[in-house]
Design a protein around this motif. Structure first.
Motif, PDB file in Angstrom:
ATOM      1  N   GLN A 148       0.728  -1.241   0.155  1.00 52.44           N
ATOM      2  CA  GLN A 148       0.079  -0.140  -0.154  1.00 52.44           C
ATOM      3  C   GLN A 148       1.156   1.314   0.104  1.00 52.44           C
ATOM      4  OE1 GLN A 148      -3.415  -1.933  -0.368  1.00 52.44           O
ATOM      5  NE2 GLN A 148      -3.274   0.220  -0.161  1.00 52.44           N
ATOM      6  N   GLN A 149       0.817   2.127  -1.084  1.00 49.24           N
ATOM      7  CA  GLN A 149       1.689   3.279  -1.035  1.00 49.24           C
ATOM      8  C   GLN A 149       1.160   4.358  -0.097  1.00 49.24           C
ATOM      9  OE1 GLN A 149       1.537   5.207  -4.815  1.00 49.24           O
ATOM     10  NE2 GLN A 149       3.016   6.516  -4.412  1.00 49.24           N
ATOM     11  N   PHE A 150      -0.067   4.194   0.584  1.00 51.76           N
ATOM     12  CA  PHE A 150      -0.655   5.125   1.347  1.00 51.76           C
ATOM     13  C   PHE A 150      -1.079   4.074   2.524  1.00 51.76           C
ATOM     14  CE2 PHE A 150      -1.304   7.252  -2.624  1.00 51.76           C
ATOM     15  CZ  PHE A 150      -0.032   8.383  -2.504  1.00 51.76           C
ATOM     16  N   GLN A 151      -1.154   4.681   3.771  1.00 52.58           N
ATOM     17  CA  GLN A 151      -1.576   3.815   4.744  1.00 52.58           C
ATOM     18  C   GLN A 151      -2.954   4.235   4.940  1.00 52.58           C
ATOM     19  OE1 GLN A 151      -0.074   1.751   6.829  1.00 52.58           O
ATOM     20  NE2 GLN A 151       1.850   1.919   5.567  1.00 52.58           N
ATOM     21  N   PHE A 152      -3.833   3.016   5.327  1.00 53.45           N
ATOM     22  CA  PHE A 152      -5.198   3.092   5.372  1.00 53.45           C
ATOM     23  C   PHE A 152      -5.459   2.239   6.558  1.00 53.45           C
ATOM     24  CE2 PHE A 152      -4.920   3.530   0.866  1.00 53.45           C
ATOM     25  CZ  PHE A 152      -5.776   4.818   0.449  1.00 53.45           C
ATOM     26  N   ARG A 153      -6.516   2.451   7.097  1.00 54.81           N
ATOM     27  CA  ARG A 153      -7.049   1.492   8.223  1.00 54.81           C
ATOM     28  C   ARG A 153      -7.405   0.368   7.869  1.00 54.81           C
ATOM     29  NH1 ARG A 153     -11.047   3.065  10.687  1.00 54.81           N
ATOM     30  NH2 ARG A 153     -11.929   4.662   9.151  1.00 54.81           N
ATOM     31  N   VAL A 154      -7.475  -0.729   8.664  1.00 49.95           N
ATOM     32  CA  VAL A 154      -7.945  -2.042   8.225  1.00 49.95           C
ATOM     33  C   VAL A 154      -9.307  -2.035   7.713  1.00 49.95           C
ATOM     34  CG1 VAL A 154      -8.686  -4.267   9.393  1.00 49.95           C
ATOM     35  CG2 VAL A 154      -6.430  -3.082  10.041  1.00 49.95           C
ATOM     36  N   GLU A 155     -10.118  -1.405   8.535  1.00 43.45           N
ATOM     37  CA  GLU A 155     -11.541  -1.189   7.878  1.00 43.45           C
ATOM     38  C   GLU A 155     -11.786  -0.480   6.524  1.00 43.45           C
ATOM     39  OE1 GLU A 155     -16.009  -0.045   9.413  1.00 43.45           O
ATOM     40  OE2 GLU A 155     -14.271   1.127  10.235  1.00 43.45           O
ATOM     41  N   GLU A 156     -10.871   0.706   6.466  1.00 39.20           N
ATOM     42  CA  GLU A 156     -10.870   0.923   5.164  1.00 39.20           C
ATOM     43  C   GLU A 156     -10.510   0.189   4.017  1.00 39.20           C
ATOM     44  OE1 GLU A 156      -9.980   5.751   6.356  1.00 39.20           O
ATOM     45  OE2 GLU A 156      -8.250   4.276   6.144  1.00 39.20           O
ATOM     46  N   LEU A 157      -9.281  -0.608   4.333  1.00 38.01           N
ATOM     47  CA  LEU A 157      -8.824  -1.556   3.175  1.00 38.01           C
ATOM     48  C   LEU A 157      -9.790  -2.596   2.761  1.00 38.01           C
ATOM     49  CD1 LEU A 157      -5.238  -1.772   4.772  1.00 38.01           C
ATOM     50  CD2 LEU A 157      -5.669  -1.269   2.218  1.00 38.01           C
ATOM     51  N   VAL A 158     -10.451  -3.281   3.817  1.00 37.21           N
ATOM     52  CA  VAL A 158     -11.485  -4.227   3.667  1.00 37.21           C
ATOM     53  C   VAL A 158     -12.478  -3.575   2.869  1.00 37.21           C
ATOM     54  CG1 VAL A 158     -13.032  -5.959   4.671  1.00 37.21           C
ATOM     55  CG2 VAL A 158     -10.736  -5.593   5.498  1.00 37.21           C
ATOM     56  N   THR A 200     -12.056  -7.460  13.977  1.00 36.77           N
ATOM     57  CA  THR A 200     -13.090  -6.395  14.471  1.00 36.77           C
ATOM     58  C   THR A 200     -12.165  -5.254  15.294  1.00 36.77           C
ATOM     59  OG1 THR A 200     -14.832  -7.564  14.244  1.00 36.77           O
ATOM     60  CG2 THR A 200     -15.055  -5.901  15.653  1.00 36.77           C
ATOM     61  N   GLU A 201     -11.319  -6.114  16.336  1.00 35.82           N
ATOM     62  CA  GLU A 201     -10.597  -5.092  17.199  1.00 35.82           C
ATOM     63  C   GLU A 201      -9.396  -4.289  16.410  1.00 35.82           C
ATOM     64  OE1 GLU A 201      -9.518  -7.519  20.545  1.00 35.82           O
ATOM     65  OE2 GLU A 201     -11.536  -8.115  21.166  1.00 35.82           O
ATOM     66  N   LEU A 202      -9.104  -4.756  15.438  1.00 32.81           N
ATOM     67  CA  LEU A 202      -7.870  -3.981  14.614  1.00 32.81           C
ATOM     68  C   LEU A 202      -8.465  -3.117  13.585  1.00 32.81           C
ATOM     69  CD1 LEU A 202      -5.723  -7.168  14.168  1.00 32.81           C
ATOM     70  CD2 LEU A 202      -5.506  -5.616  15.956  1.00 32.81           C
ATOM     71  N   LYS A 203      -9.861  -2.984  13.658  1.00 29.91           N
ATOM     72  CA  LYS A 203     -10.278  -2.213  12.390  1.00 29.91           C
ATOM     73  C   LYS A 203      -9.788  -0.835  12.331  1.00 29.91           C
ATOM     74  CE  LYS A 203     -14.811  -0.747  14.414  1.00 29.91           C
ATOM     75  NZ  LYS A 203     -16.180  -0.811  14.187  1.00 29.91           N
ATOM     76  N   ASP A 204      -9.447  -0.138  13.333  1.00 27.97           N
ATOM     77  CA  ASP A 204      -9.123   1.050  13.374  1.00 27.97           C
ATOM     78  C   ASP A 204      -7.519   1.125  13.214  1.00 27.97           C
ATOM     79  OD1 ASP A 204     -11.560   2.262  13.456  1.00 27.97           O
ATOM     80  OD2 ASP A 204     -11.662   2.103  15.579  1.00 27.97           O
ATOM     81  N   GLU A 237       0.794  -1.048  11.339  1.00 29.24           N
ATOM     82  CA  GLU A 237       1.180  -1.438  12.723  1.00 29.24           C
ATOM     83  C   GLU A 237       0.700  -2.814  13.021  1.00 29.24           C
ATOM     84  OE1 GLU A 237      -0.785   2.936  14.283  1.00 29.24           O
ATOM     85  OE2 GLU A 237      -2.181   1.414  14.168  1.00 29.24           O
ATOM     86  N   LEU A 238       0.338  -3.695  11.807  1.00 31.72           N
ATOM     87  CA  LEU A 238      -0.052  -4.937  12.091  1.00 31.72           C
ATOM     88  C   LEU A 238       1.267  -6.012  11.688  1.00 31.72           C
ATOM     89  CD1 LEU A 238      -3.319  -5.002   9.949  1.00 31.72           C
ATOM     90  CD2 LEU A 238      -2.958  -4.411  12.570  1.00 31.72           C
ATOM     91  N   SER A 239       0.897  -7.232  12.355  1.00 31.16           N
ATOM     92  CA  SER A 239       1.935  -8.163  11.942  1.00 31.16           C
ATOM     93  C   SER A 239       1.848  -8.777  10.570  1.00 31.16           C
ATOM     94  CB  SER A 239       1.932  -9.407  13.031  1.00 31.16           C
ATOM     95  OG  SER A 239       0.693  -9.912  12.934  1.00 31.16           O
ATOM     96  N   GLY A 240       2.723  -9.326   9.988  1.00 30.24           N
ATOM     97  CA  GLY A 240       2.560  -9.994   8.800  1.00 30.24           C
ATOM     98  C   GLY A 240       1.479 -10.942   8.819  1.00 30.24           C
ATOM     99  N   GLY A 241       1.101 -11.851   9.951  1.00 32.77           N
ATOM    100  CA  GLY A 241      -0.279 -12.601   9.658  1.00 32.77           C
ATOM    101  C   GLY A 241      -1.389 -11.953   9.524  1.00 32.77           C
ATOM    102  N   GLU A 242      -1.517 -10.509  10.586  1.00 27.94           N
ATOM    103  CA  GLU A 242      -2.551  -9.836  10.564  1.00 27.94           C
ATOM    104  C   GLU A 242      -2.686  -9.296   9.086  1.00 27.94           C
ATOM    105  OE1 GLU A 242      -2.464  -8.889  15.271  1.00 27.94           O
ATOM    106  OE2 GLU A 242      -1.190  -7.569  13.656  1.00 27.94           O
ATOM    107  N   ARG A 243      -1.875  -8.659   8.779  1.00 24.57           N
ATOM    108  CA  ARG A 243      -1.904  -8.048   7.258  1.00 24.57           C
ATOM    109  C   ARG A 243      -2.322  -8.976   6.153  1.00 24.57           C
ATOM    110  NH1 ARG A 243       3.377  -5.532   8.791  1.00 24.57           N
ATOM    111  NH2 ARG A 243       4.367  -7.229   7.579  1.00 24.57           N
ATOM    112  N   GLN A 244      -1.802 -10.249   6.266  1.00 24.16           N
ATOM    113  CA  GLN A 244      -2.246 -11.430   5.331  1.00 24.16           C
ATOM    114  C   GLN A 244      -3.921 -11.571   5.592  1.00 24.16           C
ATOM    115  OE1 GLN A 244       0.096 -10.577   3.190  1.00 24.16           O
ATOM    116  NE2 GLN A 244      -0.545 -12.553   2.234  1.00 24.16           N
ATOM    117  N   ARG A 245      -4.227 -11.391   6.763  1.00 24.45           N
ATOM    118  CA  ARG A 245      -5.719 -11.779   7.215  1.00 24.45           C
ATOM    119  C   ARG A 245      -6.615 -10.400   6.359  1.00 24.45           C
ATOM    120  NH1 ARG A 245      -7.160 -12.166  13.025  1.00 24.45           N
ATOM    121  NH2 ARG A 245      -4.956 -11.807  13.272  1.00 24.45           N
TER     122      ARG A 245
END
Length: 259
Positions: free
Chosen positions: A86-96, A128-132, A137-145
């Motif tokens: 991701q060239q720009f940083q987005f929150r988890v909820e925005e990405l999904v 859900t708890e990571l949506k913001d 700020e996420l681990s590799g496993g979290e990013r792939q999720r």
């Protein structure tokens, strides 16, 4: 649903795939296996028309890949590459939520239904708890999720994954394969996965295409493909095969240091 017919492609003057043909239907969970350079990633990219074919064709629901516009194609096929940046940083909820973009009309905003789809998927993927949180700020496993959740939010009938989990540790690979298997069983999606983890794919996938030097050399169930003779043909290496006592699927025993 997906048909590849006499497909050849490559890069510049170097042809990687040679006359590839196969069909895949709804409800199949297919693994593409083979050594480095066999053409697995090239095959997925050619199916998506990211790489131009030199001959042959790919059809989805009977329609050539070249006849689909990219937005309509994104409602049929979701693709997750080896590395997602991701060239720009987005929150988890925005990405999904971006997975819902193919369904928007010009200047249309995301609807309540789009947000409900995303909220349900965030819950399913334990995000859900990571949506913001921001992606960095996420681990590799979290990013792939997150990337997998975004692909599922597209609500496509076909999901293509190009070594998406290969750089993760084994617990995260198993976790994500379990999620994929659950989604596959519940939705009937066609899933095609490029992997180097033979045991993991044998335990979760129901069909294997074994590639070597740009050709499909074997096509069948894990029970028919995971055997010493066929694997040696692909990898030029001796293996022993046993049945997994938990799953009953064939698994490899790798040669030891004294071999």
């Amino acid at each position: 649903m997906l048909e590849v017919t006499n497909l050849s492609s490559g890069y510049r003057n170097n042809e990687i795939l040679h006359n590839i043909s196969f069909k895949a239907e709804s409800g199949e969970f297919v693994a593409l296996l083979g050594p480095n350079g066999a053409g697995k990633s090239t095959l997925l990219k050619t199916i998506m028309a990211f790489i131009a074919s030199t001959s042959g064709d790919v059809t989805i629901e009977g329609k050539s890949i070249h006849e689909w516009n990219r937005k309509d194609l994104a409602t049929k096929v979701a693709f997750i590459p080896q590395e997602s940046y991701q060239q720009f940083q987005f929150r988890v909820e925005e990405l999904v939520l971006m997975g819902r973009f193919p369904y928007l009309n010009l200047l249309q905003r995301y609807t309540k239904d789009d947000h409900k789809v995303v909220n349900d998927i965030l819950e399913t993927f334990g995000l859900t708890e990571l949506k913001d949180r921001y992606l960095n700020e996420l681990s590799g496993g979290e990013r792939q999720r997150v990337f997998l959740a975004r692909a599922i939010a597209q609500k496509t009938d076909i999901l293509l994954l190009d070594e998406t989990f290969s750089h993760l540790d084994i617990n995260h690979q198993v976790e994500l394969m379990r999620l994929l298997h659950k989604i596959h069983k519940e939705t009937g999606k066609l899933i095609i996965l490029v992997s180097h983890n033979i045991n993991l794919t044998a335990n979760f996938c129901d069909r294997i295409l074994l590639l070597k030097d740009g050709h499909i050399i074997e096509d069948g169930s894990p029970e028919s493909i995971i055997n010493p003779t066929k694997l040696k043909e692909a990898y030029n290496m001796d293996f022993e095969v046993t049945n997994n006592q938990v799953t009953g699927c064939p698994n490899l025993i790798y040669p030891g240091i004294n071999e």
